[in-house]
Scaffold this active site. Structure first.
Site, short mmCIF file in Angstrom:
data_model
loop_
_atom_site.label_atom_id
_atom_site.label_comp_id
_atom_site.label_asym_id
_atom_site.label_seq_id
_atom_site.Cartn_x
_atom_site.Cartn_y
_atom_site.Cartn_z
N ASP A 1 0.85 -1.18 0.00
CA ASP A 1 0.00 0.00 0.00
C ASP A 1 0.89 1.24 0.00
O ASP A 1 1.69 1.43 0.91
CB ASP A 1 -0.85 -0.04 1.27
N MET A 2 0.74 2.08 -0.98
CA MET A 2 1.54 3.30 -1.03
C MET A 2 1.08 4.25 0.09
O MET A 2 -0.11 4.36 0.36
CB MET A 2 1.38 3.99 -2.39
N TYR B 1 -0.98 10.21 -3.45
CA TYR B 1 -1.05 11.43 -4.26
C TYR B 1 -0.10 12.50 -3.71
O TYR B 1 0.51 13.25 -4.47
CB TYR B 1 -2.48 11.99 -4.29
N ARG C 1 -1.21 15.09 9.03
CA ARG C 1 -2.10 14.26 9.84
C ARG C 1 -1.85 14.48 11.32
O ARG C 1 -2.76 14.39 12.14
CB ARG C 1 -1.91 12.79 9.50
N ASP D 1 -3.16 2.62 -6.02
CA ASP D 1 -1.97 2.65 -5.16
C ASP D 1 -1.80 1.40 -4.29
O ASP D 1 -1.13 1.45 -3.26
CB ASP D 1 -2.01 3.89 -4.27
N GLU D 2 -2.39 0.30 -4.68
CA GLU D 2 -2.28 -0.92 -3.89
C GLU D 2 -2.07 -2.12 -4.80
O GLU D 2 -2.70 -2.22 -5.85
CB GLU D 2 -3.60 -1.22 -3.17
#
Length: 742
Positions: free
Chosen positions: A18-19, A23, A60, A120-121
């Site tokens: 998983d990236m 984006y 985040r 992206d996975e």
DNA sequence: ACGGGTTATACA
DNA sequence: TTGTATAAC
């Protein structure tokens, strides 16, 4: 609805990669000064600062979340850098992210079977690689091991979560370990290595989960982010799931998960264990029931698909609230924009990946403010896909109008002038699906038709793309450059190249491309002189249906005055015969009874060859077709070929799916089970066959040859995915070792 | 009547 | 088979 798949006998090694805030990473690579800064990617800056679609980890920390507005994000994190998604044709354009995703996939696909799960996975099946490593260079025997692998998190290893490198090393190298654990340890090494390659070659970090199935791998990949990996040993599965909220499980994040909580009072996966399989089936149906029963126990037999390319392409846009579209003109405008993007992507997929999409679908959402009690959805509509922006626009608009008519129903005329009354369109999307690989080594077949069909490409384009095949030289039988004059290898372009990012266009192969550019003279003419905009609803609807269905059917065969056409026309009757046998329904039945009464000569074989050709010319001209129908002699042929077309629509996957070995490429296995065995060379009428230019004969022979191979599953053998024997799949996969060239 | 735009899958 | 619904990122 999720469906249970039986689990394979031996332990597998599955990774989910998983990236991290993908984006954002893409934008930070593009603008390195953003690295290390709190960053988010936002689209449509105009309204409330736009909507966030990706948030970097620095931001985040300040509580910035996806689905915040740009303004809110600024409030939470004043220093945040908001990067806008590129805009093209008035809408968000995600192509840079798609291409970046392709870069990553091309690296991850180097080891084991690889499935592109989203932009992206990916999932990887590393079983073979892990077994090989265990046999050749088991971790326990190596002196130095990779730093990155040592940073793995191993669930259940440290109760407190502190992952001391020494304990991890010990676990990874434990010689007395369970075979399954050893396999996972190998998987951890392989994944660590792959992740380092990704970082090195793309500058992107990613996280990964390594487990015995997809579900657990996916669960694990999200547990330690960013840029870390997590291993789920078999022994820790029970403990992992016991207190895990059901909503965290893939497929349970929505209504089904809510139902578990509300209707069954189940909040953690562990609590699901109390329910018998019968009970769950009773409540959720057999499939979902057993699926639930299984996942509660960490069982999931889902295979990693082995697909590097998307199965569909779509382009859409929403028009929220006040932006709702209220005029035909605005709908048409936006449909055109969407179609242009779609067409561009389809053309690129064809150029780069040699794949053709067969179905065009339109989705829309609409509201009816005033009357009408039942809030029906705007129906989605689909039709055969014809290549070229103008055709796609044309067909899309027709689909929209068909949907609109249905949506509005009989509640009266809702247009006032060009303005809608009491309702609007709040979203539009066009998509292309049923994408199949074009076989290479069939260049002359394509060239043959393109040489014939002036309407397929403008002569400009013909010259452009087929410099040596000028329109004046229509036969197309001369040998083409860049391929072998004898026994051209029949082989599908595989997914080794993944679209977009690195357009590996072999100059030598340019001639092998199907020409699917715009037909300059195509213009939709209503059948029987009906004006679609003013015809009665029912009639118009029929018109739409009919032209849509027919649009795919004319293809190469309605070409007057050419050798090809003549030969093919001679067999028109056989076509209808075959179609009749099959019980195919034609949309023109009832409206054109004359053609039905035709006496038919039975000849089984000719249709398959024609159907086969039909798949390779996606250009047609409604106008030409319409004009042709008015001619008595041509009419029959054209209509018969239409029948061929409609027949063919029902057999979408008829392009032979084998490669030279007669084995399916992985992504084609299911189609293969259904249809690929239909072609038998003996079935083809020799007279038809012999009339074809020699080179085409040759290609067809080569093409059909694999049919003769024995020991392959027969059509109707009922090999459903969840019944497929492991051995067969394994054998097929292994014999396709060439599929993943290093 | 706004997290938007895409993709995938199961089911009728 | 097409069209719908659900889910995911």
């Amino acid at each position: 609805m999720p469906v249970a798949r039986p689990e394979s006998s031996g332990a597998r090694v599955i990774a989910h990669v998983d990236m991290d805030c993908f984006y954002v990473q893409v934008e930070q690579r593009k603008q390195p000064h953003l690295r290390g800064q709190p960053t988010a990617v936002v689209q449509y800056n105009s309204w409330k600062g736009g909507g966030l679609i990706a948030v970097g980890y620095e931001a985040r920390k300040d509580g910035v979340k996806r689905s915040m507005r740009g303004d809110e994000a600024k409030k939470a994190c004043p220093q945040i850098q908001l990067v806008q998604v590129p805009v093209a044709r008035g809408k968000a354009d995600l192509s840079t992210y798609r291409n970046a995703g392709s870069e990553v996939v091309s690296i991850l696909a180097r080891k084991g079977r690889c499935e592109r799960a989203s932009i992206d996975e990916v999932y990887l099946d590393l079983t073979d690689a892990a077994e090989a490593m265990l046999a050749e260079a088991p971790p326990e025997s190596s002196e130095r091991i990779d730093e990155e692998a040592l940073k793995s998190h191993v669930l259940g290893l440290n109760e407190d979560g502190s992952n001391l490198k020494e304990t991890v090393r010990e676990w990874l190298q434990r010689s007395e370990a369970d075979h399954r654990d050893k396999l996972l340890a190998c998987g951890a090494f392989i994944v660590a290595d792959l992740r380092m390659q990704v970082l090195k070659e793309t500058e992107f970090t990613c996280s990964a989960g390594i487990a015995h199935n997809k579900m657990l791998a996916k669960l694990a990949s999200g547990m330690n982010k960013p840029a870390q990996q997590t291993v789920v040993p078999f022994a820790s599965v029970e403990g992992l799931l016991e207190h895990l909220p059901v909503k965290k499980m893939k497929q349970l994040g929505g209504k089904l998960g809510s139902s578990l909580q509300i209707d069954l009072g189940v909040n953690t996966v562990g609590e699901l264990l109390q329910f018998s399989e019968d009970k769950l089936q009773e409540r959720y149906g057999v499939n979902t029931g057993t699926w639930l029963w299984n996942i509660a126990r960490g069982i999931s037999g889902e295979e990693v698909e082995g697909r590097l390319l998307p199965k569909s392409h779509g382009s859409g846009k929403t028009f929220p609230g006040p932006q709702a579209l209220k005029t035909i003109a605005s709908v048409e405008h936006w449909l055109n924009e969407l179609c242009e993007e779609l067409s561009e992507r389809l053309q690129s997929d064809l150029d780069v990946n040699k794949r053709i999409a067969h179905t065009l679908t339109l989705h829309a959402t609409a509201f009816k403010s005033s009357d009408s009690e039942s809030h029906r959805n705007f129906p989605s509509k689909s039709c055969p896909l014809r290549y070229g922006p103008t055709k796609i626009k044309e067909d899309t608009l027709n689909l929209f109008q068909a949907g609109l008519r249905e949506y509005i129903g009989s509640s009266g005329i809702c247009t006032h002038g060009s303005r809608y009354r009491g309702w609007g369109i709040t979203s539009l999307s066009v998509s292309a699906s049923k994408i199949v690989a074009v076989p290479s080594g069939t260049c002359s077949i394509m060239r043959y038709f393109h040489g014939q069909d002036q309407s397929c490409c403008s002569s400009e384009q013909v010259k452009d793309r087929f410099p040596e095949a000028a329109p004046s030289s229509p036969s197309g039988t001369e040998s083409y450059s860049g391929s072998h004059p004898t026994e051209p290898p029949i082989k599908f372009h595989e997914e080794a190249r993944i679209g977009g990012a690195m357009p590996i266009v072999d100059e030598n192969e340019i001639n092998t491309e199907v020409c699917m550019r715009e037909d300059t003279c195509a213009a939709l003419q209503p059948v029987d002189g009906q004006d679609p905009s003013c015809s009665s609803q029912g009639a118009h609807h029929e018109f739409i249906q009919e032209t849509s269905a027919l649009s795919s059917s004319v293809r190469a065969v309605v070409l007057p005055g050419t050798q090809c056409c003549t030969e093919l026309n001679q067999n028109e009757l056989h076509m209808e015969s075959q179609a009749e046998e099959t019980g195919t329904k034609y949309l023109w039945r009832g409206t054109r009874p004359r053609e039905q009464k035709r006496k038919l000569v039975k000849d089984k074989g000719s249709s398959s060859i024609l159907r086969l050709f039909q798949n390779f010319n996606n250009s047609s001209s409604q106008k030409r077709e319409h004009a042709t129908i008015t001619d008595e002699t041509q009419a029959s042929s054209s209509l018969n070929f239409q029948s061929m077309g409609t027949f063919s629509e029902l057999n979408e996957a008829e392009v032979p799916k084998e490669n030279l070995l007669g084995m399916p490429t992985l992504g084609q296995q299911d189609e293969l089970r259904r249809d690929a065995w239909d072609y038998k060379i003996d079935e083809i009428d020799p007279t038809v066959f012999n009339e074809l230019p020699p080179q085409i004969q040759q290609e067809l022979r080569a093409w059909l040859r694999p049919q003769k191979r024995a020991n392959l599953p027969k059509r109707g053998a009922k090999l459903y995915l969840n019944e497929t024997s492991e051995e067969l799949q394994l054998a097929q996969t292994r014999s396709l070792g060439l599929r993943f060239p290093d």
